[in-house]
Scaffold this active site. Structure first.
Site, short mmCIF file in Angstrom:
data_model
loop_
_atom_site.label_atom_id
_atom_site.label_comp_id
_atom_site.label_asym_id
_atom_site.label_seq_id
_atom_site.Cartn_x
_atom_site.Cartn_y
_atom_site.Cartn_z
N GLU A 19 0.84 -1.20 0.00
CA GLU A 19 0.00 0.00 0.00
C GLU A 19 0.87 1.25 0.00
O GLU A 19 1.91 1.28 0.64
CB GLU A 19 -0.86 -0.02 1.27
N ALA A 145 -19.23 1.65 6.25
CA ALA A 145 -18.67 1.03 5.04
C ALA A 145 -19.67 0.10 4.36
O ALA A 145 -19.69 0.00 3.13
CB ALA A 145 -17.38 0.29 5.39
P1 FAD Z 1 -16.99 0.38 9.28
O1 FAD Z 1 -16.99 -0.99 8.70
O2 FAD Z 1 -18.12 1.27 8.95
O3 FAD Z 1 -16.86 0.20 10.86
C1 FAD Z 1 -16.61 1.33 11.69
C2 FAD Z 1 -17.16 1.08 13.09
O4 FAD Z 1 -18.59 1.05 13.06
C3 FAD Z 1 -16.75 -0.26 13.69
O5 FAD Z 1 -16.60 -0.10 15.07
C4 FAD Z 1 -17.92 -1.19 13.39
O6 FAD Z 1 -18.04 -2.24 14.34
C5 FAD Z 1 -19.09 -0.22 13.43
N1 FAD Z 1 -20.15 -0.52 12.47
C6 FAD Z 1 -20.00 -0.97 11.22
N2 FAD Z 1 -21.20 -1.06 10.61
C7 FAD Z 1 -22.13 -0.63 11.49
C8 FAD Z 1 -23.55 -0.46 11.46
N3 FAD Z 1 -24.23 -0.78 10.36
N4 FAD Z 1 -24.17 0.00 12.56
C9 FAD Z 1 -23.47 0.34 13.68
N5 FAD Z 1 -22.12 0.20 13.77
C10 FAD Z 1 -21.46 -0.28 12.69
N6 FAD Z 1 -8.93 5.49 6.25
C11 FAD Z 1 -8.86 6.48 5.33
O7 FAD Z 1 -9.34 7.59 5.60
N7 FAD Z 1 -8.27 6.29 4.12
C12 FAD Z 1 -7.74 5.10 3.75
O8 FAD Z 1 -7.22 4.96 2.64
C13 FAD Z 1 -7.80 4.00 4.68
N8 FAD Z 1 -7.30 2.79 4.38
C14 FAD Z 1 -7.44 1.73 5.27
C15 FAD Z 1 -7.03 0.45 4.89
C16 FAD Z 1 -7.16 -0.63 5.78
C17 FAD Z 1 -6.72 -1.99 5.35
C18 FAD Z 1 -7.70 -0.40 7.07
C19 FAD Z 1 -7.82 -1.54 8.05
C20 FAD Z 1 -8.12 0.86 7.44
C21 FAD Z 1 -8.02 1.95 6.56
N9 FAD Z 1 -8.47 3.24 6.88
C22 FAD Z 1 -8.41 4.25 5.96
C23 FAD Z 1 -8.99 3.52 8.21
C24 FAD Z 1 -10.51 3.29 8.32
O9 FAD Z 1 -11.18 4.26 7.54
C25 FAD Z 1 -10.89 3.44 9.80
O10 FAD Z 1 -10.38 2.36 10.53
C26 FAD Z 1 -12.35 3.71 10.11
O11 FAD Z 1 -12.42 4.15 11.47
C27 FAD Z 1 -13.25 2.50 9.98
O12 FAD Z 1 -13.41 2.12 8.70
P2 FAD Z 1 -14.24 0.76 8.32
O13 FAD Z 1 -14.32 0.73 6.85
O14 FAD Z 1 -13.69 -0.40 9.04
O15 FAD Z 1 -15.67 1.18 8.93
#
Ligand code: FAD
Length: 318
Positions: A19, A145
């Site tokens: 990455e 997400a």
């Molecule tokens: P989600 O899957 O939405 O989860 C976030 C939180 O909400 C979790 O605690 C989950 O349990 C909870 N949750 C999920 N769905 C629901 C729902 N329907 N109702 C209630 N609660 C829910 N950030 C950037 O800004 N740019 C990047 O390029 C980037 N790259 C990344 C790459 C990787 C491999 C990883 C692991 C992280 C990256 N991040 C990046 C960071 C990421 O955006 C953060 O960790 C963010 O806080 C959570 O993203 P997520 O997609 O896991 O969110």
């Protein structure tokens, strides 16, 4: 080619991927190439490019008032993906986030990517911006997400946001999502976090890339719990070699992960960051060898703009 196709084609052999961050605004794309060139000899199956949303700064005006300005310090994710794909003939994966995007802007970004021949995306929520205590979705944007995954999946099925679109195309994205072997920092517990991870998969995500970790057992336990919950997609481990003493506090604070005692003890003995880097490389080699031996589909390295430590690890294990 899609990430899942790369994994299928490898028939159990562990793949190598990494990455990159877009360079700071004002820096040329050659900074990106300098990070990629040393790693190309290890045949990466794909290269991810992170997405960085806006930040707010305050600029003092002549009248003494402060003006709030929105800036993006690292723009260029989509352009960089297209440039790398064309220069190195390697698959690139742009990160797409919910934060700062309306659904329509997301749709337009997906159309751009599809026209560029990019058929992979990593769908993420994004972190709260510095001025916010918790994540605030854009008006007309996604809160989680999983909602982004649903939108991408809809577009894959030819379903645009507005039925008025006279449509004769659909996208065909392979969708990756994030997973957290040590739990996402906002989740009350692992069970809840896995429930939402499963929702992302059930709604169309094809594979998971993990947050970085330094204790392989955390990854093995995570994979086992995912399988027990019925999450059966590939789970790609993410590794980031430590390269400086400062990271002893920065990494746990920023990524919400624990550093094993043995690793911390070794780093504390180091007299320079050069020594820390060596410890980080050796630790990364040890982690990688075990992950390969236990059949990880791919190892995804976070370079964070510095590829020399990843190169040493790749040289030892791929
Ligand atoms: P989600 O899957 O939405 O989860 C976030 C939180 O909400 C979790 O605690 C989950 O349990 C909870 N949750 C999920 N769905 C629901 C729902 N329907 N109702 C209630 N609660 C829910 N950030 C950037 O800004 N740019 C990047 O390029 C980037 N790259 C990344 C790459 C990787 C491999 C990883 C692991 C992280 C990256 N991040 C990046 C960071 C990421 O955006 C953060 O960790 C963010 O806080 C959570 O993203 P997520 O997609 O896991 O969110």
């Amino acid at each position: 080619m899609k990430v899942t196709e790369h994994i299928e084609k490898a028939k159990g052999k562990t793949l190598f991927s990494f990455e990159l961050l877009p360079p700071l605004k004002g820096k040329s794309i050659h900074h990106i190439y300098e990070g990629i060139d040393p790693l190309m000899e290890f045949n990466p199956s794909f290269i991810n490019v992170t997405y960085h949303r806006e930040e707010y700064i305050y600029k003092k005006r002549a009248n003494g008032l402060l003006e709030k300005i929105s800036i993006r310090k690292r723009p260029g994710t989509v352009g960089i993906c297209a440039a790398i794909k064309s220069k190195y003939q390697v698959d690139t994966i742009p990160h797409l986030i919910c934060g700062g995007f309306t659904k329509e802007e997301t749709e337009n970004a997906l159309i751009d990517l599809s026209f560029l021949g990019i058929d992979n995306v990593l769908a993420l929520r994004g972190d709260p911006i510095k001025s916010e205590t918790h994540f605030v979705p854009e008006d007309g944007g996604h809160a989680h997400a999983v909602d982004l995954v649903k939108q991408i999946k809809d577009l894959n099925n030819g379903k645009f946001l507005y039925e008025e679109v006279n449509q004769d195309m659909n996208t065909d994205f392979c969708i990756g999502v994030a997973g957290y072997p040590e739990k996402h920092f906002e989740a009350p517990n692992m069970k809840t976090d896995l429930k939402y991870l499963k929702q992302k998969i059930d709604n169309g995500a094809d594979y998971i890339v993990t947050q970085l970790f330094y204790d392989n057992q955390k990854y093995f336990d995570f994979v086992e719990r995912c399988r027990a919950e019925g999450i059966n997609v590939p789970i790609i481990p993410g590794l980031k070699p430590l390269t400086s003493k400062r990271q002893l506090t920065f990494i746990p604070k920023f990524f919400h992960v624990n550093l094993p005692d043995e690793l911390v003890d070794e780093i504390e003995k180091c007299k320079s960051d050069e020594e820390v880097k060596q410890v980080g490389i050796e630790w990364g080699i040890k982690q990688s060898k075990e992950l390969i031996q236990k059949g990880a589909p791919c190892i995804h390295y976070y370079t964070m703009g510095k590829s020399s430590a990843v190169k040493e690890i790749a040289r030892a294990v791929f």
